[in-house]
Scaffold this active site. Structure first.
Site, short mmCIF file in Angstrom:
data_model
loop_
_atom_site.label_atom_id
_atom_site.label_comp_id
_atom_site.label_asym_id
_atom_site.label_seq_id
_atom_site.Cartn_x
_atom_site.Cartn_y
_atom_site.Cartn_z
N HIS A 68 7.97 5.60 10.10
CA HIS A 68 7.11 5.53 8.91
C HIS A 68 6.20 6.78 8.98
O HIS A 68 5.02 6.69 9.32
CB HIS A 68 6.29 4.24 8.96
CG HIS A 68 5.64 3.84 7.67
ND1 HIS A 68 5.44 4.72 6.62
CD2 HIS A 68 5.13 2.65 7.27
CE1 HIS A 68 4.84 4.07 5.63
NE2 HIS A 68 4.64 2.80 6.00
N LYS A 86 24.80 -4.48 -6.45
CA LYS A 86 26.14 -4.55 -7.07
C LYS A 86 27.17 -3.76 -6.26
O LYS A 86 28.28 -3.53 -6.70
CB LYS A 86 26.10 -3.98 -8.49
CG LYS A 86 25.15 -4.68 -9.44
CD LYS A 86 25.16 -3.93 -10.78
CE LYS A 86 24.09 -4.47 -11.72
NZ LYS A 86 23.96 -3.62 -12.92
N ARG A 119 11.79 3.47 0.63
CA ARG A 119 11.74 2.52 1.75
C ARG A 119 13.01 1.69 1.71
O ARG A 119 13.45 1.24 0.64
CB ARG A 119 10.51 1.61 1.65
CG ARG A 119 10.52 0.50 2.68
CD ARG A 119 9.23 -0.29 2.70
NE ARG A 119 8.15 0.50 3.28
CZ ARG A 119 6.92 0.02 3.53
NH1 ARG A 119 6.65 -1.26 3.23
NH2 ARG A 119 5.99 0.77 4.06
N ARG A 160 0.80 -1.24 0.00
CA ARG A 160 0.00 0.00 0.00
C ARG A 160 0.83 1.28 0.00
O ARG A 160 0.44 2.26 -0.64
CB ARG A 160 -1.05 -0.01 1.13
CG ARG A 160 -0.62 0.16 2.50
CD ARG A 160 -1.26 -0.85 3.41
NE ARG A 160 -0.59 -2.14 3.24
CZ ARG A 160 -1.20 -3.28 2.95
NH1 ARG A 160 -2.49 -3.33 2.83
NH2 ARG A 160 -0.50 -4.40 2.79
N THR A 161 1.94 1.31 0.68
CA THR A 161 2.70 2.57 0.72
C THR A 161 3.22 2.93 -0.67
O THR A 161 3.09 4.06 -1.13
CB THR A 161 3.87 2.46 1.72
OG1 THR A 161 3.37 1.97 2.96
CG2 THR A 161 4.54 3.79 1.94
N1 CP Z 1 1.31 -0.01 6.04
C1 CP Z 1 2.32 -0.30 5.20
O1 CP Z 1 3.43 0.24 5.29
O2 CP Z 1 2.00 -1.25 4.28
P1 CP Z 1 2.96 -1.79 3.13
O3 CP Z 1 4.09 -2.54 3.80
O4 CP Z 1 2.10 -2.67 2.27
O5 CP Z 1 3.49 -0.60 2.38
#
Ligand code: CP
Length: 335
Positions: A135, A86, A107, A57-58
């Site tokens: 987050h 690499k 991420r 989702r993120t």
């Molecule tokens: N809530 C969240 O970070 O979900 P994802 O790991 O699917 O991005």
């Protein structure tokens, strides 16, 4: 804070007035997220969406939010498919990718890696999750959801009673949310986890020093009986040395409709950053809660789009141009 051109790396950057501004802009994004209108305000802009750790989702939410503002998205998915595998440094990757992009979302499994990357980037960077550290966009969408859900019950965030449950040691969403709650008044927090997976001591100490009431417990039933929000989290298996180690903790804090009915006050809102672990041995939020109107987990994901659109519009300084660049949608809208 000054949002224009800023990277969003930690919720510690925000003051309370910043939260109000983000939520105000997010509210204005609703017609675009709902496809009642469209805007091309970011036409020609490119988002570099760099996800070196699993995400559904993120990643898609950031990408969709940028598309909904009229911009394009280029992605790297997974460490192994990138030049980091690499031996390329984050510094070099940042120098290269920031030449291709107007803003970058990233991420990465290592705490503080996104902040390191941002030091070498020539464009703003938004932290999409750095290991077990933070987050920020998730915490913002969680708090935005809390505000909306409480408003429906005639309440405000000040005075909130919340239970956070599960892997509080590794859960970056609860770390960031706890820090955001320090900006509000009269907050009571129940922290429910096995002792080994407790909230980091520095965060607990910070919360207490800012006047929050914090109770730590290993018992879910008594902890959820006098709260407005139950915020459940997953055992973060990817932070353990083995699946067997994670299995020691999985399934300890299950919430289902029977437990909710027996222990929660009416209208207690159920939240989870998702993904929820629905495997039988975990089943942390049972699917029998899916018909419960207080289950807010999919309202959270919808709200994430609004909050992420707001962050892009604010950091790229186009909030005042969104409406000017808008038009009706020509397609049949089933929403
Ligand atoms: N809530 C969240 O970070 O979900 P994802 O790991 O699917 O991005």
């Amino acid at each position: 804070m000054k949002f224009e051109g800023a990277s969003i790396l930690s919720v510690s950057q925000f003051e309370r007035a910043d939260i109000d501004t983000i939520f105000h802009v997010a509210n204005h994004m609703e017609p675009y997220a709902q496809r009642q209108k469209r805007t091309r305000v970011l036409e020609g802009a490119i988002l570099g969406n760099m996800f070196f750790e699993a995400s559904t989702r993120t990643r898609i939410s950031f990408g969709s939010a940028f598309n909904l503002l009229g911009g394009d998205v280029r992605e790297t998915v997974g460490f192994e498919s990138s030049a980091l595998a690499k031996g390329e440094s984050l510094h070099d990757t940042a120098r290269v990718l920031s030449g291709f992009s107007d803003i970058i979302c990233m991420r990465h499994p290592e705490p503080d890696s996104v902040a390191d990357f941002a030091k070498s980037s020539r464009v703003p960077v938004i932290n999409g999750g750095d290991g077990s550290n933070e987050h920020p966009s998730q915490a913002l969408l969680d708090l935005y959801t809390i505000e909306k859900e409480l408003k429906g019950l005639g309440r405000k965030i000040d005075g909130l009673r919340i239970a956070m449950i599960g892997d509080l040691r590794h859960g970056r969403t609860v770390h960031s949310l706890s820090k955001l709650l320090m900006l509000f008044n009269n907050i009571s927090v129940q922290l429910v986890s096995p002792k080994d997976l407790a909230m980091p001591k520095n965060i607990v100490e910070d919360m207490r020093s800012k006047g929050l009431s914090v109770i730590e417990s290993e018992k879910i039933e008594s902890s959820i009986s006098h709260v407005d929000i139950v915020y459940s989290t997953r055992i973060q298996e990817e932070r353990f040395t083995s699946k067997d180690e994670a299995d020691l903790y999985r399934g300890k804090f299950r919430l289902n409709q029977a437990i909710y009915t027996a222990h929660c006050e009416p209208n207690t809102v159920i939240m989870h950053p998702l993904p929820r672990d629905s495997r039988e041995e975990a089943n942390e939020l049972d699917i029998d809660l899916d018909g419960n109107p207080s289950l807010a987990i999919f309202r959270q994901t919808d709200n994430g789009l609004l909050v992420r659109m707001a962050l892009f519009a604010m950091t790229l300084d186009v909030v005042h141009l969104v409406e000017k660049n808008s038009s009706d949608v020509p397609w049949h809208n089933l929403r």
